[in-house]
Design a protein around this motif. Structure first.
Motif, PDB file in Angstrom:
ATOM      1  N   ILE A   1      -9.922  -8.312  -3.070  1.00  0.00           N
ATOM      2  CA  ILE A   1     -10.014  -7.956  -1.650  1.00  0.00           C
ATOM      3  C   ILE A   1     -11.408  -7.473  -1.243  1.00  0.00           C
ATOM      4  CG2 ILE A   1      -9.052  -5.664  -2.094  1.00  0.00           C
ATOM      5  CD1 ILE A   1      -7.925  -5.688   0.727  1.00  0.00           C
ATOM      6  N   ARG A   2     -12.010  -6.652  -2.070  1.00  0.00           N
ATOM      7  CA  ARG A   2     -13.319  -6.092  -1.680  1.00  0.00           C
ATOM      8  C   ARG A   2     -14.347  -7.202  -1.475  1.00  0.00           C
ATOM      9  NH1 ARG A   2     -17.321  -1.827  -4.720  1.00  0.00           N
ATOM     10  NH2 ARG A   2     -18.762  -1.666  -2.975  1.00  0.00           N
ATOM     11  N   GLY A   3     -14.411  -8.143  -2.388  1.00  0.00           N
ATOM     12  CA  GLY A   3     -15.357  -9.242  -2.261  1.00  0.00           C
ATOM     13  C   GLY A   3     -14.944 -10.263  -1.213  1.00  0.00           C
ATOM     14  N   ASN A   4     -13.667 -10.633  -1.239  1.00  0.00           N
ATOM     15  CA  ASN A   4     -13.189 -11.650  -0.301  1.00  0.00           C
ATOM     16  C   ASN A   4     -13.306 -11.212   1.150  1.00  0.00           C
ATOM     17  OD1 ASN A   4     -12.588 -13.362  -2.407  1.00  0.00           O
ATOM     18  ND2 ASN A   4     -10.400 -12.912  -2.403  1.00  0.00           N
ATOM     19  N   GLU A   5     -13.091  -9.944   1.402  1.00  0.00           N
ATOM     20  CA  GLU A   5     -13.159  -9.431   2.770  1.00  0.00           C
ATOM     21  C   GLU A   5     -14.492  -8.742   3.057  1.00  0.00           C
ATOM     22  OE1 GLU A   5      -9.616  -7.336   3.964  1.00  0.00           O
ATOM     23  OE2 GLU A   5      -8.325  -8.801   2.953  1.00  0.00           O
ATOM     24  N   ARG A   6     -15.430  -8.872   2.121  1.00  0.00           N
ATOM     25  CA  ARG A   6     -16.776  -8.307   2.264  1.00  0.00           C
ATOM     26  C   ARG A   6     -16.747  -6.837   2.698  1.00  0.00           C
ATOM     27  NH1 ARG A   6     -17.256 -13.694   2.969  1.00  0.00           N
ATOM     28  NH2 ARG A   6     -19.144 -14.723   2.266  1.00  0.00           N
ATOM     29  N   MET A   7     -15.950  -6.065   1.971  1.00  0.00           N
ATOM     30  CA  MET A   7     -15.811  -4.647   2.287  1.00  0.00           C
ATOM     31  C   MET A   7     -16.994  -3.868   1.718  1.00  0.00           C
ATOM     32  SD  MET A   7     -11.820  -4.119   1.337  1.00  0.00           S
ATOM     33  CE  MET A   7     -11.321  -2.880   2.502  1.00  0.00           C
ATOM     34  N   SER A   8     -17.454  -2.908   2.473  1.00  0.00           N
ATOM     35  CA  SER A   8     -18.495  -2.009   1.973  1.00  0.00           C
ATOM     36  C   SER A   8     -17.856  -1.018   0.998  1.00  0.00           C
ATOM     37  CB  SER A   8     -19.124  -1.238   3.134  1.00  0.00           C
ATOM     38  OG  SER A   8     -18.171  -0.329   3.674  1.00  0.00           O
ATOM     39  N   TYR A   9     -18.685  -0.324   0.260  1.00  0.00           N
ATOM     40  CA  TYR A   9     -18.189   0.711  -0.641  1.00  0.00           C
ATOM     41  C   TYR A   9     -17.394   1.753   0.150  1.00  0.00           C
ATOM     42  CZ  TYR A   9     -18.026   4.766  -3.676  1.00  0.00           C
ATOM     43  OH  TYR A   9     -17.592   5.852  -4.393  1.00  0.00           O
ATOM     44  N   GLU A  10     -17.904   2.142   1.302  1.00  0.00           N
ATOM     45  CA  GLU A  10     -17.236   3.153   2.124  1.00  0.00           C
ATOM     46  C   GLU A  10     -15.855   2.674   2.570  1.00  0.00           C
ATOM     47  OE1 GLU A  10     -20.468   2.186   2.619  1.00  0.00           O
ATOM     48  OE2 GLU A  10     -21.314   3.982   1.704  1.00  0.00           O
ATOM     49  N   GLN A  11     -15.742   1.410   2.946  1.00  0.00           N
ATOM     50  CA  GLN A  11     -14.439   0.869   3.348  1.00  0.00           C
ATOM     51  C   GLN A  11     -13.473   0.854   2.163  1.00  0.00           C
ATOM     52  OE1 GLN A  11     -16.166  -2.821   4.814  1.00  0.00           O
ATOM     53  NE2 GLN A  11     -15.240  -2.434   6.823  1.00  0.00           N
ATOM     54  N   TYR A  12     -13.946   0.426   1.009  1.00  0.00           N
ATOM     55  CA  TYR A  12     -13.099   0.325  -0.175  1.00  0.00           C
ATOM     56  C   TYR A  12     -12.729   1.705  -0.716  1.00  0.00           C
ATOM     57  CZ  TYR A  12     -11.239  -1.927  -4.381  1.00  0.00           C
ATOM     58  OH  TYR A  12     -10.417  -2.392  -5.383  1.00  0.00           O
ATOM     59  N   LYS A  13     -13.622   2.672  -0.526  1.00  0.00           N
ATOM     60  CA  LYS A  13     -13.384   4.027  -1.026  1.00  0.00           C
ATOM     61  C   LYS A  13     -12.164   4.673  -0.370  1.00  0.00           C
ATOM     62  CE  LYS A  13     -15.621   8.385  -2.163  1.00  0.00           C
ATOM     63  NZ  LYS A  13     -14.521   9.210  -1.730  1.00  0.00           N
ATOM     64  N   THR A  14     -11.762   4.201   0.788  1.00  0.00           N
ATOM     65  CA  THR A  14     -10.556   4.754   1.414  1.00  0.00           C
ATOM     66  C   THR A  14      -9.345   4.583   0.490  1.00  0.00           C
ATOM     67  OG1 THR A  14     -10.034   2.731   2.632  1.00  0.00           O
ATOM     68  CG2 THR A  14     -11.387   4.374   3.767  1.00  0.00           C
ATOM     69  N   TYR A  15      -9.307   3.493  -0.289  1.00  0.00           N
ATOM     70  CA  TYR A  15      -8.207   3.274  -1.234  1.00  0.00           C
ATOM     71  C   TYR A  15      -8.323   4.237  -2.417  1.00  0.00           C
ATOM     72  CZ  TYR A  15      -7.836  -0.856   1.638  1.00  0.00           C
ATOM     73  OH  TYR A  15      -7.737  -1.699   2.711  1.00  0.00           O
ATOM     74  N   PHE A  16      -9.531   4.525  -2.847  1.00  0.00           N
ATOM     75  CA  PHE A  16      -9.776   5.508  -3.904  1.00  0.00           C
ATOM     76  C   PHE A  16      -9.256   6.876  -3.445  1.00  0.00           C
ATOM     77  CE2 PHE A  16     -12.451   8.727  -5.909  1.00  0.00           C
ATOM     78  CZ  PHE A  16     -12.412   8.362  -7.247  1.00  0.00           C
ATOM     79  N   ASP A  17      -9.582   7.238  -2.209  1.00  0.00           N
ATOM     80  CA  ASP A  17      -9.162   8.533  -1.666  1.00  0.00           C
ATOM     81  C   ASP A  17      -7.654   8.620  -1.477  1.00  0.00           C
ATOM     82  OD1 ASP A  17     -11.834   9.261  -1.610  1.00  0.00           O
ATOM     83  OD2 ASP A  17     -12.089   8.685   0.493  1.00  0.00           O
ATOM     84  N   GLU A  18      -6.999   7.477  -1.343  1.00  0.00           N
ATOM     85  CA  GLU A  18      -5.551   7.407  -1.116  1.00  0.00           C
ATOM     86  C   GLU A  18      -4.757   7.245  -2.412  1.00  0.00           C
ATOM     87  OE1 GLU A  18      -2.509   4.355   1.172  1.00  0.00           O
ATOM     88  OE2 GLU A  18      -4.612   4.362   1.739  1.00  0.00           O
ATOM     89  N   PHE A  19      -5.391   6.879  -3.492  1.00  0.00           N
ATOM     90  CA  PHE A  19      -4.712   6.520  -4.740  1.00  0.00           C
ATOM     91  C   PHE A  19      -4.023   7.734  -5.348  1.00  0.00           C
ATOM     92  CE2 PHE A  19      -4.512   5.297  -9.268  1.00  0.00           C
ATOM     93  CZ  PHE A  19      -3.940   4.056  -9.142  1.00  0.00           C
ATOM     94  N   ASP A  20      -2.738   7.919  -5.013  1.00  0.00           N
ATOM     95  CA  ASP A  20      -1.992   9.075  -5.511  1.00  0.00           C
ATOM     96  C   ASP A  20      -0.925   8.688  -6.528  1.00  0.00           C
ATOM     97  OD1 ASP A  20       0.004   7.905  -3.994  1.00  0.00           O
ATOM     98  OD2 ASP A  20       0.193   9.580  -2.597  1.00  0.00           O
ATOM     99  N   ALA A  21      -0.804   7.406  -6.793  1.00  0.00           N
ATOM    100  CA  ALA A  21       0.169   6.891  -7.757  1.00  0.00           C
ATOM    101  C   ALA A  21       1.598   7.262  -7.375  1.00  0.00           C
ATOM    102  CB  ALA A  21      -0.180   7.346  -9.164  1.00  0.00           C
ATOM    103  N   SER A  22       1.885   7.387  -6.088  1.00  0.00           N
ATOM    104  CA  SER A  22       3.234   7.752  -5.653  1.00  0.00           C
ATOM    105  C   SER A  22       4.266   6.680  -6.010  1.00  0.00           C
ATOM    106  CB  SER A  22       3.261   8.029  -4.145  1.00  0.00           C
ATOM    107  OG  SER A  22       2.858   6.876  -3.427  1.00  0.00           O
ATOM    108  N   ARG A  23       3.825   5.455  -6.155  1.00  0.00           N
ATOM    109  CA  ARG A  23       4.743   4.385  -6.564  1.00  0.00           C
ATOM    110  C   ARG A  23       4.616   4.087  -8.062  1.00  0.00           C
ATOM    111  NH1 ARG A  23       4.476   0.046  -1.607  1.00  0.00           N
ATOM    112  NH2 ARG A  23       5.238   1.480  -0.029  1.00  0.00           N
ATOM    113  N   TYR A  24       3.968   4.959  -8.752  1.00  0.00           N
ATOM    114  CA  TYR A  24       3.767   4.841 -10.192  1.00  0.00           C
ATOM    115  C   TYR A  24       5.049   5.245 -10.896  1.00  0.00           C
ATOM    116  CZ  TYR A  24       1.772   6.090 -14.761  1.00  0.00           C
ATOM    117  OH  TYR A  24       1.505   6.207 -16.097  1.00  0.00           O
ATOM    118  N   LYS A  25       5.769   4.278 -11.425  1.00  0.00           N
ATOM    119  CA  LYS A  25       7.060   4.516 -12.063  1.00  0.00           C
ATOM    120  C   LYS A  25       7.077   3.866 -13.451  1.00  0.00           C
ATOM    121  CE  LYS A  25       8.995   5.853  -8.034  1.00  0.00           C
ATOM    122  NZ  LYS A  25       8.635   7.111  -7.573  1.00  0.00           N
ATOM    123  N   PRO A  26       6.221   4.298 -14.359  1.00  0.00           N
ATOM    124  CA  PRO A  26       6.098   3.612 -15.646  1.00  0.00           C
ATOM    125  C   PRO A  26       7.370   3.621 -16.483  1.00  0.00           C
ATOM    126  CG  PRO A  26       4.941   5.694 -15.702  1.00  0.00           C
ATOM    127  CD  PRO A  26       5.346   5.465 -14.281  1.00  0.00           C
TER     128      PRO A  26
END
Length: 119
Positions: A34-59
């Motif tokens: 997605i980052r490359g295909n949609e030509r996202m900047s680091y700042e745009q992609y970092k929103t996912y980093f800031d959101e990554f809480d693993a709430s759907r992480y059900k190992p």
């Protein structure tokens, strides 16, 4: 060192496993490039980093489903082409331990389930 045949014998015998490719790009769910295909900047992609809480992480659920399906192993991509790591590393700050998830993910759950885990 063992031969390639010796090292991969288990793979030919076990035959059925799960490959997991999971990371920041899973949040928008539009593919791992997605980052490359949609030509996202680091700042745009970092929103996912800031959101990554693993709430759907059900190992445990994933391991149980894999076992019920007869899968013998799991292969998890733990560092992705975008540079994000699912483990702690001294080489980067772009890692799960610095997200709201705040932890290294996966390893213990899979090995406790009796599945072979390759991370």
């Amino acid at each position: 060192m063992s031969t390639r045949e010796e090292r991969t014998r288990w793979f030919l015998q076990d035959r059925f496993g799960m490959f997991i490719h999971w990371g920041l790009y899973s949040i928008p769910a539009r593919g791992e490039w997605i980052r490359g295909n949609e030509r996202m900047s680091y700042e745009q992609y970092k929103t996912y980093f800031d959101e990554f809480d693993a709430s759907r992480y059900k190992p445990r659920e994933w391991a149980k489903a894999a076992k019920a399906a007869g899968q013998k192993y799991a292969v998890l991509t733990t560092k992705h082409h975008d540079g994000f790591c699912l483990f702690d590393s001294k080489l980067t700050d772009f890692k799960a331990t610095n997200t709201p998830a705040g932890a290294t993910l996966f390893r213990n759950t899979w090995t406790r389930s009796g599945r072979k885990a390759f991370v």
